[in-house]
Write a protein that holds these residues in place. Structure first.
Motif, PDB file in Angstrom:
ATOM      1  N   HIS A  62      61.316  -2.551  48.051  1.00 52.49           N
ATOM      2  CA  HIS A  62      61.510  -1.094  48.034  1.00 52.49           C
ATOM      3  C   HIS A  62      60.556  -0.480  49.046  1.00 52.49           C
ATOM      4  CE1 HIS A  62      58.288  -1.879  45.166  1.00 52.49           C
ATOM      5  NE2 HIS A  62      57.942  -0.606  45.137  1.00 52.49           N
ATOM      6  N   HIS A 104      57.918   1.613  48.817  1.00 50.44           N
ATOM      7  CA  HIS A 104      56.522   1.965  48.498  1.00 50.44           C
ATOM      8  C   HIS A 104      55.531   1.207  49.384  1.00 50.44           C
ATOM      9  CE1 HIS A 104      57.573   3.552  44.200  1.00 50.44           C
ATOM     10  NE2 HIS A 104      57.785   4.446  45.146  1.00 50.44           N
ATOM     11  N   ASP A 125      52.591   0.105  49.051  1.00 56.58           N
ATOM     12  CA  ASP A 125      51.832  -1.055  48.564  1.00 56.58           C
ATOM     13  C   ASP A 125      52.640  -2.348  48.708  1.00 56.58           C
ATOM     14  OD1 ASP A 125      53.434   0.165  46.584  1.00 56.58           O
ATOM     15  OD2 ASP A 125      52.310  -0.758  44.950  1.00 56.58           O
ATOM     16  N   HIS A 126      53.910  -2.221  49.089  1.00 56.43           N
ATOM     17  CA  HIS A 126      54.760  -3.403  49.338  1.00 56.43           C
ATOM     18  C   HIS A 126      55.199  -3.521  50.800  1.00 56.43           C
ATOM     19  CE1 HIS A 126      55.412  -4.205  44.958  1.00 56.43           C
ATOM     20  NE2 HIS A 126      55.038  -2.935  44.922  1.00 56.43           N
ATOM     21  N   HIS A 133      63.891   1.545  39.992  1.00 53.36           N
ATOM     22  CA  HIS A 133      62.511   1.889  40.349  1.00 53.36           C
ATOM     23  C   HIS A 133      62.430   3.022  41.371  1.00 53.36           C
ATOM     24  CE1 HIS A 133      58.264   1.557  41.079  1.00 53.36           C
ATOM     25  NE2 HIS A 133      58.398   1.020  42.267  1.00 53.36           N
ATOM     26  N   ASP A 157      59.102  -4.218  42.050  1.00 54.68           N
ATOM     27  CA  ASP A 157      58.570  -3.383  40.960  1.00 54.68           C
ATOM     28  C   ASP A 157      59.569  -3.127  39.843  1.00 54.68           C
ATOM     29  OD1 ASP A 157      56.163  -3.357  42.163  1.00 54.68           O
ATOM     30  OD2 ASP A 157      56.132  -1.214  42.640  1.00 54.68           O
TER      31      ASP A 157
HETATM   32 ZN   LIG Z   1      56.672   0.474  43.760  1.00 55.15          ZN
END
Ligand SMILES: [Zn+2]
Length: 313
Positions: free
Chosen positions: A93, A95, A97-98, A173, A192
């Motif tokens: 996805h 975000h 942090d990924h 998510h 996630d």
């Molecule tokens: Zn996430």
């Protein structure tokens, strides 16, 4: 001169061993033949989990961590294990942090695969993700994230030689989520869509869709033997998926109860938080996380929840 040479050599040896001993920002775990999970370390320096699959003729990476340093460490670990080229990175996805380390993977040769909606969100909606914790440096970093090369809103099969990797489009998510399955090893990288013993971030989520998707993780005769690599938390099994679904179900029930009693904002958080913690004593539930979860669950039940809107290509 000789003495200087010796001390220089000693210095090189020392710094080489210091580099070798520098701890990785993640713990690498082999889950099956050529399948590895990279689980965020106790100091959370990687920011999330990642992983990779070594196929016959190349490597597919799942997610790129939050920092480029962590992504560089992942590339180094892959190169240590195989001379095969890194061919793909799948972003589960948008975000940060990924996806924060995507450029490192691209520089290493990977094509970035993501859900179709990620291109429209990665450089903009990630700013909202950090709320009051955004800094000018982080904003600049987000606005410079590479856009995915190959996007899909359907399921996708990636062949690594004879090895079949199944990328699925799922709901829950963010509105642009993918999972990555390695059927021959009974392993599912969930991104996630699954968190283990840590509360999930519901900022862009729909708990209703999320629960429905995660129920499918437990479908099929092989579910009991499956290993799951969650987006956050350690490697999981079918019971962890059950626990996670129960966590969301319980949260939704408690928030609904509180709303019925006309509780709102802080009072609603104070009603839900201790009850949720009592049911999940071995989860790490911060005040910040539970307050945000209650707020977003409340919005979903009220029908006022704002989710990212797909942008034109
Ligand atoms: Zn996430």
């Amino acid at each position: 001169m000789m003495k200087r040479l010796v001390s220089f050599a000693a210095l090189v040896a020392l710094s080489a061993s210091a580099t070798a001993q520098a701890p990785l920002p993640f713990v690498l775990k082999q889950l099956g033949p050529g399948v590895y999970a990279a689980i965020d370390g106790p100091e959370h320096k990687a920011g999330s989990n990642a992983g990779f699959v070594i196929g016959d003729d190349g490597v597919l990476v799942v997610d790129a961590f939050f920092t480029q340093d962590a992504a560089r460490a992942l590339v180094a670990e892959i190169k240590r294990l195989t001379p095969k080229p890194i061919r793909y990175v799948v972003n589960t996805h948008y975000h940060a942090d990924h996806t924060g380390g995507d450029q490192v993977l691209r520089d290493a040769g990977a094509i970035i695969i993501a859900h179709r909606n990620v291109r429209g969100w990665i450089r903009t909606n990630n700013v909202n993700l950090f709320g009051d914790r955004i800094t000018p440096e982080l904003k600049a970093r987000i606005e410079a994230l590479p856009l995915p090369d190959l996007v899909t809103d359907k399921d996708l099969i990636v062949w690594l030689g004879a090895r079949r990797i199944v990328v699925r489009t799922v709901l829950g998510h963010t509105g642009g989520d993918l999972t990555v399955a390695v059927p021959d090893a009974r392993i599912l990288f969930t991104g996630d869509m699954l968190w283990r013993k840590v509360p999930p971030n519901l900022i862009d989520g729909s708990v209703k869709e999320w629960l429905a998707t995660d129920a499918t993780f437990l479908g099929g005769p092989a579910a009991a033997a499956m290993q799951f690599v969650p987006g956050h938390g350690d490697v999981a099994n079918a019971k962890d998926v059950d626990d996670f679904r129960a966590y969301l179900t319980n949260l939704r029930r408690l928030v609904a109860e509180g709303r019925k009693a006309k509780l709102a904002n802080d009072a609603l958080v104070q009603y839900v938080a201790p009850k949720q913690r009592r049911v999940y004593p071995d989860w790490t539930i911060s005040d910040r996380a539970i307050a945000a979860e209650v707020k977003y669950m409340d919005q979903e039940l009220a029908g006022t929840k704002k989710r990212p809107v797909p942008q034109p290509d």
